[in-house]
Write an enzyme that holds these catalytic residues in place. Structure first.
Site, short mmCIF file in Angstrom:
data_model
loop_
_atom_site.label_atom_id
_atom_site.label_comp_id
_atom_site.label_asym_id
_atom_site.label_seq_id
_atom_site.Cartn_x
_atom_site.Cartn_y
_atom_site.Cartn_z
N ASP A 1 45.36 41.93 47.57
CA ASP A 1 46.54 40.21 47.05
C ASP A 1 46.19 40.63 45.55
O ASP A 1 45.30 40.87 45.14
CB ASP A 1 45.99 39.41 47.17
CG ASP A 1 46.90 38.37 46.67
OD1 ASP A 1 47.52 37.80 45.33
OD2 ASP A 1 47.59 37.30 47.28
N HIS A 2 47.37 41.37 44.88
CA HIS A 2 46.98 41.96 43.45
C HIS A 2 46.90 41.40 42.78
O HIS A 2 46.08 41.36 41.32
CB HIS A 2 48.41 42.87 43.32
CG HIS A 2 49.68 41.98 42.85
ND1 HIS A 2 50.49 41.69 43.50
CD2 HIS A 2 50.39 41.80 41.36
CE1 HIS A 2 51.76 41.08 43.01
NE2 HIS A 2 51.63 40.91 41.59
N HIS B 1 49.25 34.58 46.77
CA HIS B 1 49.20 34.43 45.57
C HIS B 1 48.82 33.30 44.92
O HIS B 1 47.62 33.03 44.43
CB HIS B 1 50.66 35.32 44.69
CG HIS B 1 50.70 36.18 44.93
ND1 HIS B 1 50.16 37.80 45.41
CD2 HIS B 1 51.95 37.35 44.66
CE1 HIS B 1 50.35 38.85 45.45
NE2 HIS B 1 52.15 38.94 44.97
C1 BG6 Z 1 54.85 40.06 45.17
C2 BG6 Z 1 56.18 39.59 45.42
O1 BG6 Z 1 53.87 40.45 46.01
O2 BG6 Z 1 54.43 39.64 43.39
C3 BG6 Z 1 57.20 39.90 44.57
O3 BG6 Z 1 56.39 40.47 47.25
C4 BG6 Z 1 56.98 39.26 43.19
O4 BG6 Z 1 58.71 39.33 45.54
C5 BG6 Z 1 55.54 39.94 42.86
O5 BG6 Z 1 58.13 39.63 42.31
C6 BG6 Z 1 55.06 39.35 41.49
O6 BG6 Z 1 54.01 39.51 40.62
P1 BG6 Z 1 54.22 39.87 39.69
O7 BG6 Z 1 52.67 40.34 39.34
O8 BG6 Z 1 55.00 40.84 38.64
O9 BG6 Z 1 53.45 37.70 39.38
#
Ligand code: BG6
Length: 355
Positions: free
Chosen positions: A46-47, A109
């Protein structure tokens, strides 16, 4: 089939989200992976957990004595978690229309942000105890029952979504949602957690706002005649990485007028603009070094799906809220404001000046 998962030495598999599309598919995927790999060989990414500011939330809570004693229902009125994006679904419409905001942003997230905000201190700062505490929060979440879905959730599409290439013309996929959850434990009982996320909004902004209660007696007024605003902590995930703690100070001059003032910390000011690594850099390194602390465990994923599935189930039932709409570039649908306004609260912007 070629035996890469067996033999001497270590092996690890990294699995990118989406991890399933509901509890059942996630459970099946977990079973399939477990038939080949041990749980400690599986790294579900989960980034958001790779973001410095998300990790800082744990340091903020557990490396300072100041906040933990007041981090509970006695001092906190409510918590807001917002992940707002300016991008629309663009070229990802095909994927997105099958997924929608709850599967794309909430199940993973937003739930990660919620568990890190709400969890108890782990008995050790290691993958096992850390993830145990996160799972306890998910298990204690007060699920949205089908009959409550109209009162506790808002779903919306931005105007023009149905015309995007790859989107079904009668699509019921929301690009925005706002949800009210509670946590059934001693720390949080009665404290609403308001969560919202959406595409095609006014600003790219991810933040957690912890709204503290008012002082028991109010002696002062602001210059504007309003009562002093209660303390508020803005945990700024992006783009303004850091935190803002709002306190009331005296307005200089005669009398005792107050003015809200922010004590702020910015990663950029302290460490320089390029100091923050990309989320994936940190996570891939951790996986290679065999530290799963910042990855989701199988039970964590499944509990999180239970919460999201329940809402999606409610949205196809009799008490479902209508599909609201909002203009591209706005702050979202009016219905999201009503979700808070009915208890006298508002969406707060803890890290920016709203414009
Ligand atoms: C991804 C989603 O996991 O996270 C995207 O699939 C979203 O839809 C993105 O835009 C948001 O990540 P960050 O790091 O730009 O907030």
């Amino acid at each position: 089939e070629v035996g890469l998962a067996r033999g001497a030495g270590w092996r690890r598999i990294i699995v990118e989200k989406p991890f399933g599309t509901d509890l059942e598919s996630a459970h099946k995927l977990n079973d399939q992976l477990h038939s080949i790999f041990d749980e400690d060989e599986i790294y579900r990414i989960d980034h958001f957990l790779g973001k410095e500011t998300v990790q800082n939330l744990m340091v903020f809570r557990f490396a300072n004595t100041l906040f933990e004693p007041i981090w509970n229902r006695h001092f906190i009125d409510h918590v807001q978690i917002s992940a707002l994006e300016t991008v629309d679904v663009g070229s990802r419409a095909g994927y997105y229309d099958e997924s929608g905001i709850l599967r794309d942003m909430f199940q993973n997230h937003i739930m990660q942000l919620l568990t890190l905000t709400a969890m108890e201190a782990p008995v050790a700062f290691e993958a096992g105890p850390l993830r145990d505490e996160k799972v306890k929060v998910l298990r204690a979440l007060d699920m949205v029952k089908p009959e409550e879905v109209g009162d506790r959730t808002v779903r919306a599409q931005y105007q023009g979504y149905l015309d995007a290439e790859g989107v079904a013309e009668d699509s019921k996929t929301p690009t925005f949602a706002a949800i009210q959850l509670g946590i059934r434990n001693w720390r949080w009982h009665g404290v609403p957690f308001y969560l919202r996320s959406g595409k095609a909004l006014h600003k790219k902004l991810t933040e957690i706002v912890v709204q503290f209660k008012e002082t028991p007696l109010q002696y002062f007024q602001q210059n504007s005649g309003l009562m002093p605003t209660p303390n508020r902590l803005g945990i700024c995930i992006q783009p303004d990485e850091g935190f803002h703690l709002r306190i009331s100070s005296k307005q200089p001059g005669a009398g005792f007028k107050t003015v809200p003032t922010d004590l702020t910390f910015h990663f950029d000011d302290k460490f320089g603009k390029s100091a923050l690594p990309e989320a994936y850099e940190r996570l891939l390194l951790d996986a290679m070094q065999g530290d799963p602390s910042l990855f989701a465990r199988s039970d964590e994923i499944e509990w999180s799906w239970r919460v999201v599935d329940k809402i999606i189930e409610g949205w196809s039932g009799d008490a479902a809220p209508g599909m609201a709409t909002y203009e591209k570039g706005s702050w979202g649908p009016a219905e999201a404001n009503e979700l808070l306004n009915k208890t006298g609260r508002n969406w707060q912007y803890g890290c920016i000046h709203e414009d």
